[in-house]
Design an enzyme around this catalytic site. Sequence first.
Site, short mmCIF file in Angstrom:
data_model
loop_
_atom_site.label_atom_id
_atom_site.label_comp_id
_atom_site.label_asym_id
_atom_site.label_seq_id
_atom_site.Cartn_x
_atom_site.Cartn_y
_atom_site.Cartn_z
N ARG A 10 -10.09 57.71 -95.15
CA ARG A 10 -9.27 56.76 -95.90
C ARG A 10 -9.93 55.39 -96.03
O ARG A 10 -9.58 54.61 -96.90
CB ARG A 10 -7.90 56.60 -95.21
CG ARG A 10 -6.96 57.73 -95.59
CD ARG A 10 -5.61 57.50 -95.02
NE ARG A 10 -5.72 57.23 -93.59
CZ ARG A 10 -4.70 57.12 -92.76
NH1 ARG A 10 -3.49 57.23 -93.21
NH2 ARG A 10 -4.87 56.89 -91.48
N LYS A 52 -23.56 74.05 -75.24
CA LYS A 52 -24.57 73.48 -74.34
C LYS A 52 -25.50 74.59 -73.85
O LYS A 52 -25.06 75.70 -73.53
CB LYS A 52 -23.91 72.74 -73.17
CG LYS A 52 -23.18 71.48 -73.67
CD LYS A 52 -22.75 70.59 -72.53
CE LYS A 52 -21.88 69.46 -73.04
NZ LYS A 52 -22.55 68.17 -73.14
N GLU A 61 -17.73 61.73 -65.71
CA GLU A 61 -18.26 60.76 -66.68
C GLU A 61 -18.24 59.38 -66.05
O GLU A 61 -17.25 59.01 -65.40
CB GLU A 61 -17.42 60.76 -67.94
CG GLU A 61 -17.47 62.09 -68.67
CD GLU A 61 -16.71 62.03 -69.98
OE1 GLU A 61 -17.34 61.71 -71.00
OE2 GLU A 61 -15.50 62.27 -69.98
N ASP A 81 -7.66 66.45 -72.75
CA ASP A 81 -8.96 66.10 -73.32
C ASP A 81 -10.07 66.98 -72.74
O ASP A 81 -11.02 67.34 -73.43
CB ASP A 81 -9.25 64.62 -73.03
CG ASP A 81 -10.49 64.10 -73.75
OD1 ASP A 81 -10.70 64.51 -74.92
OD2 ASP A 81 -11.23 63.29 -73.18
N HIS A 90 -12.62 72.17 -72.27
CA HIS A 90 -13.97 72.28 -71.69
C HIS A 90 -13.98 72.96 -70.31
O HIS A 90 -14.75 73.89 -70.07
CB HIS A 90 -14.61 70.90 -71.54
CG HIS A 90 -14.72 70.13 -72.83
ND1 HIS A 90 -14.94 70.73 -74.04
CD2 HIS A 90 -14.63 68.80 -73.09
CE1 HIS A 90 -15.00 69.80 -74.99
NE2 HIS A 90 -14.81 68.62 -74.45
N LYS A 135 -13.00 60.00 -65.77
CA LYS A 135 -13.74 58.88 -66.37
C LYS A 135 -14.03 57.86 -65.27
O LYS A 135 -13.29 57.77 -64.29
CB LYS A 135 -12.90 58.19 -67.45
CG LYS A 135 -12.45 59.11 -68.57
CD LYS A 135 -13.47 59.20 -69.67
CE LYS A 135 -12.95 60.03 -70.82
NZ LYS A 135 -14.02 60.58 -71.67
C1 BG6 Z 1 -15.07 65.15 -75.58
C2 BG6 Z 1 -13.98 64.29 -74.98
O1 BG6 Z 1 -14.55 66.39 -75.99
O2 BG6 Z 1 -16.08 65.36 -74.62
C3 BG6 Z 1 -14.54 62.99 -74.45
O3 BG6 Z 1 -13.00 64.01 -75.97
C4 BG6 Z 1 -15.71 63.24 -73.53
O4 BG6 Z 1 -13.55 62.22 -73.77
C5 BG6 Z 1 -16.72 64.18 -74.18
O5 BG6 Z 1 -16.31 61.99 -73.23
C6 BG6 Z 1 -17.80 64.56 -73.21
O6 BG6 Z 1 -18.80 65.29 -73.90
P1 BG6 Z 1 -20.30 65.28 -73.41
O7 BG6 Z 1 -20.99 66.30 -74.27
O8 BG6 Z 1 -20.81 63.88 -73.63
O9 BG6 Z 1 -20.26 65.64 -71.98
#
Ligand code: BG6
Length: 479
Positions: free
Chosen positions: A49, A170, A204, A223, A228, A324
């Site tokens: 947008r 990965k 992270e 998330d 994941h 995080k």
């Molecule tokens: C994403 C999440 O799917 O994966 C993020 O929304 C996260 O919050 C990210 O930081 C991590 O991905 P990678 O490949 O950097 O480990």
Amino acid sequence: MTQTNAMPFTLVLFGATGDLARRRLVPSLYALWCDGALPADWQLVGVSRSARSSDEWRAELAEILEDTPAEDFLAHLSYLTADATDVAALNKLPDTLGSQRCIFYLATRADLYAGITRALGDAGLVSEQSRIVLEKPIGLDYASAAGIEAGVRERFQERQIFRIDHYLGKETVQNLLVLRFANSLFENQWNHRFIDHIQITIAESGSVAGRGVFYEEVGALRDMVQNHLLQLLCMTAMEPPYALDADAVRDEKVKVLRALRPMDTTTIAEQVVRGQYTGGVNGESGYAEDAGVRESTTETFVAMRVAIDNWRWAGVPFYLRTGKRLPARTCEIAVHFRPVPHSIFPQQRASMANRLVFRLQPDEGIQLAFSEKRPGAAMDIRMSELSLNPQTLRRERVPDAYERLLADVIHDNQTLFVRHDELMAAWYWVDPILKEWRESGARPEPYRAGTWGPSAATMLLARDGRLWDEREIDDAPDG
Ligand code: BG6
């Protein structure tokens, strides 16, 4: 990865000015183009947008791509300012799209997916040849995911839908498949008789700054865990598929998800830890400040003890955690084997049992820890590591997960994408945890930015007489 025989395609990218498009998708497409993996005839149409011209969009992308992108690459790109749920606006897309092999990539909020799909259909842009790619998280819980899925499935069949979980792209995750199913060495050991427990960590060091609005609504469970972490769990725990084809692999993953022991109020309280980072000792900002909110109950950390109720995994705990603002950016699957049944070496401790670690980042590779004799006169034992690191061994560039997955979409290979039943099974298992957190009103436990999460996460393993693999992870360089 070099697949120059790909058929011509047009990729229509919704959410083209968003973070994901800029950080991961366009750079990955560029890398594929540099590798000669795209056909001569392809187009990328960015849709969003935010008003800008094609020239302005190309100029923005030219700045963020690492190497100066060749004009030839940028010539394939164009931009359309449009509300993607508005049929009239979508009619401004080239009308040749309906007859071309068109890939619609939805990198927008998931609650727009059904509306965008409907608008695409009503604009006559969906054909047998069309494909649609959906980013996670698809929905905020089981019911909203079911609603989004119903909308998308009105216009697209399952074989046309590519639900991305980029962790499946990965390198080490695919290597896990090869290691498990192309070597006879592991299969005999891969069960409750030999494995004590498995730890899966996605840590992270980064904060949520810049993504606060998205994150505040989503939180770590939706998330990272629902997708994941559960996908990594499936790849680790699944039975050998009968073939490396999309349905054979996904059939096995769904079985794992269905065998996850359901959580109830008692087990959630005992076995799920929910945390939120606060300011660090060196004045680092806390979550609320990073997310731009006054206060919040959104979790930035989850640790849990998970049981898989089947023959292979009976009694083997899987400990999952993600967060995080932890001390390092790292991701690994650590398979802890049982100690020897009777040790003839007095100094050998249970912690000296074999451990096989699949490290996904920052440096992808595999390590096997085993006991060996320390050289010298005494019968001293020490732990040593055998290391298989694809980067250092072969000095090859490890492609970003999105490169692999985009190439798979272009080649119409769904093996590394999530199937409808898999997505719903994952939500089905996660839903009671979301509900419990919502209804109990309990707040996440605070942890200082730069630490390994709340102390309850340590206790989760300590109660079982175990420890998280933190010492080794701490040694990992930050990526
Ligand atoms: C994403 C999440 O799917 O994966 C993020 O929304 C996260 O919050 C990210 O930081 C991590 O991905 P990678 O490949 O950097 O480990």
